[in-house]
Design a protein around this motif. Sequence first.
Motif, PDB file in Angstrom:
ATOM      1  N   UNK A 241       0.839  -1.203   0.000  1.00  0.00           N
ATOM      2  CA  UNK A 241       0.000   0.000   0.000  1.00  0.00           C
ATOM      3  C   UNK A 241       0.874   1.253   0.000  1.00  0.00           C
ATOM      4  N   UNK A 242       1.976   1.198   0.724  1.00  0.00           N
ATOM      5  CA  UNK A 242       2.919   2.315   0.771  1.00  0.00           C
ATOM      6  C   UNK A 242       3.591   2.503  -0.580  1.00  0.00           C
ATOM      7  N   UNK A 243       4.065   1.404  -1.143  1.00  0.00           N
ATOM      8  CA  UNK A 243       4.784   1.466  -2.414  1.00  0.00           C
ATOM      9  C   UNK A 243       3.889   2.001  -3.528  1.00  0.00           C
ATOM     10  N   UNK A 244       2.652   1.522  -3.578  1.00  0.00           N
ATOM     11  CA  UNK A 244       1.739   1.979  -4.631  1.00  0.00           C
ATOM     12  C   UNK A 244       1.361   3.450  -4.435  1.00  0.00           C
ATOM     13  N   UNK A 245       1.216   3.874  -3.198  1.00  0.00           N
ATOM     14  CA  UNK A 245       0.902   5.284  -2.946  1.00  0.00           C
ATOM     15  C   UNK A 245       2.069   6.180  -3.323  1.00  0.00           C
ATOM     16  N   UNK A 246       3.280   5.667  -3.147  1.00  0.00           N
ATOM     17  CA  UNK A 246       4.454   6.463  -3.516  1.00  0.00           C
ATOM     18  C   UNK A 246       4.494   6.728  -5.020  1.00  0.00           C
ATOM     19  N   UNK A 247       4.007   5.773  -5.822  1.00  0.00           N
ATOM     20  CA  UNK A 247       3.969   5.998  -7.267  1.00  0.00           C
ATOM     21  C   UNK A 247       2.944   7.067  -7.626  1.00  0.00           C
ATOM     22  N   UNK A 248       1.871   7.155  -6.842  1.00  0.00           N
ATOM     23  CA  UNK A 248       0.887   8.214  -7.048  1.00  0.00           C
ATOM     24  C   UNK A 248       1.497   9.577  -6.748  1.00  0.00           C
ATOM     25  N   UNK A 249       2.280   9.638  -5.682  1.00  0.00           N
ATOM     26  CA  UNK A 249       2.951  10.893  -5.322  1.00  0.00           C
ATOM     27  C   UNK A 249       3.947  11.288  -6.404  1.00  0.00           C
ATOM     28  N   UNK A 250       4.658  10.305  -6.951  1.00  0.00           N
ATOM     29  CA  UNK A 250       5.612  10.603  -8.033  1.00  0.00           C
ATOM     30  C   UNK A 250       4.890  11.267  -9.196  1.00  0.00           C
ATOM     31  N   UNK A 251       3.734  10.738  -9.566  1.00  0.00           N
ATOM     32  CA  UNK A 251       2.970  11.326 -10.659  1.00  0.00           C
ATOM     33  C   UNK A 251       2.562  12.752 -10.360  1.00  0.00           C
ATOM     34  N   UNK A 252       2.129  13.001  -9.124  1.00  0.00           N
ATOM     35  CA  UNK A 252       1.714  14.347  -8.738  1.00  0.00           C
ATOM     36  C   UNK A 252       2.891  15.316  -8.766  1.00  0.00           C
ATOM     37  N   UNK A 253       4.039  14.862  -8.275  1.00  0.00           N
ATOM     38  CA  UNK A 253       5.228  15.719  -8.271  1.00  0.00           C
ATOM     39  C   UNK A 253       5.713  16.012  -9.686  1.00  0.00           C
ATOM     40  N   UNK A 254       5.699  14.984 -10.532  1.00  0.00           N
ATOM     41  CA  UNK A 254       6.142  15.171 -11.914  1.00  0.00           C
ATOM     42  C   UNK A 254       5.234  16.155 -12.651  1.00  0.00           C
ATOM     43  N   UNK A 255       3.932  16.008 -12.448  1.00  0.00           N
ATOM     44  CA  UNK A 255       2.989  16.906 -13.098  1.00  0.00           C
ATOM     45  C   UNK A 255       3.152  18.331 -12.590  1.00  0.00           C
ATOM     46  N   UNK A 256       3.315  18.479 -11.267  1.00  0.00           N
ATOM     47  CA  UNK A 256       3.497  19.811 -10.692  1.00  0.00           C
ATOM     48  C   UNK A 256       4.804  20.441 -11.151  1.00  0.00           C
ATOM     49  N   UNK A 257       5.820  19.604 -11.390  1.00  0.00           N
ATOM     50  CA  UNK A 257       7.114  20.129 -11.847  1.00  0.00           C
ATOM     51  C   UNK A 257       6.984  20.869 -13.171  1.00  0.00           C
ATOM     52  N   UNK A 258       6.075  20.386 -14.006  1.00  0.00           N
ATOM     53  CA  UNK A 258       5.879  21.044 -15.306  1.00  0.00           C
ATOM     54  C   UNK A 258       5.101  22.341 -15.156  1.00  0.00           C
TER      55      UNK A 258
END
Length: 262
Positions: A185-202
């Motif tokens: 559950x932690x690992x899968x949530x971390x991938x969601x955070x990665x997506x949010x950070x990547x999108x916000x970076x743009x």
Amino acid sequence: MESRIPRTSAHGLHEILTEVWGSGAENFRKGWATALGAEWASPEFARRHAEVAGLLAETIQQIQALPETQQARYSRYFPQWWTAVVQPDVGWTDSGRPARVLVSQETLDHLASAADLLQGALQGTSSAPAGSNLETLKESCSSWLELLEQTPDSELAPSLREEIAAQIKHLLWLIENAQLFGIARISRESTTVIGALAQASTALTGQDPQTGGKWRRGLVTFVAASAFLATGMTTLQTAIESGSGVVKEITQIVESVTTSGG
């Protein structure tokens, strides 16, 4: 202890339902409160029970990715697992329904079997992480919360910043409750955070080059920490510290993502 932390969402769901089932409570409400370690009707109980429903959703999704024969074997138990989680047709305070009747031993056994199968089939992914050290990811989360606080409004919209901070805080909450909800559950949530950070970076305006540089470095570290947890590769930890190997490749990808919105 790390060895007791559930490895997959199905394992986490199985252990929670088993805890309710074996609690000895006189009704479902008390059984669930005992298993989740939260007072009934409290915000924390609602949050934890909602997370249990998430474990079920992930389990169903992963089983549907198995070969057809295995899908057919385990999908017939979806209704029983769902009913055990929500109990839509009975009163949770009915003293005539002790926690012991929440679910049958056979249903629990089939869930445990599915969990073991998923762990073997998905080993080394975010659905069945091979790693167990959560400290690197936890440290990266804390660093990101500090970085978000330091990011000026002129660089990123406050609403987007707060949304990402809430996601990271939720990930930290999952890490704190790893023994309840498990590593996957932690690992899968971390991938969601990665997506949010990547999108916000743009979405960074680029008015402050220093902020952009901090975001890129922070995203590289977070992606590497997430990969380290999923794969369990000790070489990734060394790579995080030295910036070499796969982390160097991640850096190149992050550079590409974060500059594409500029």
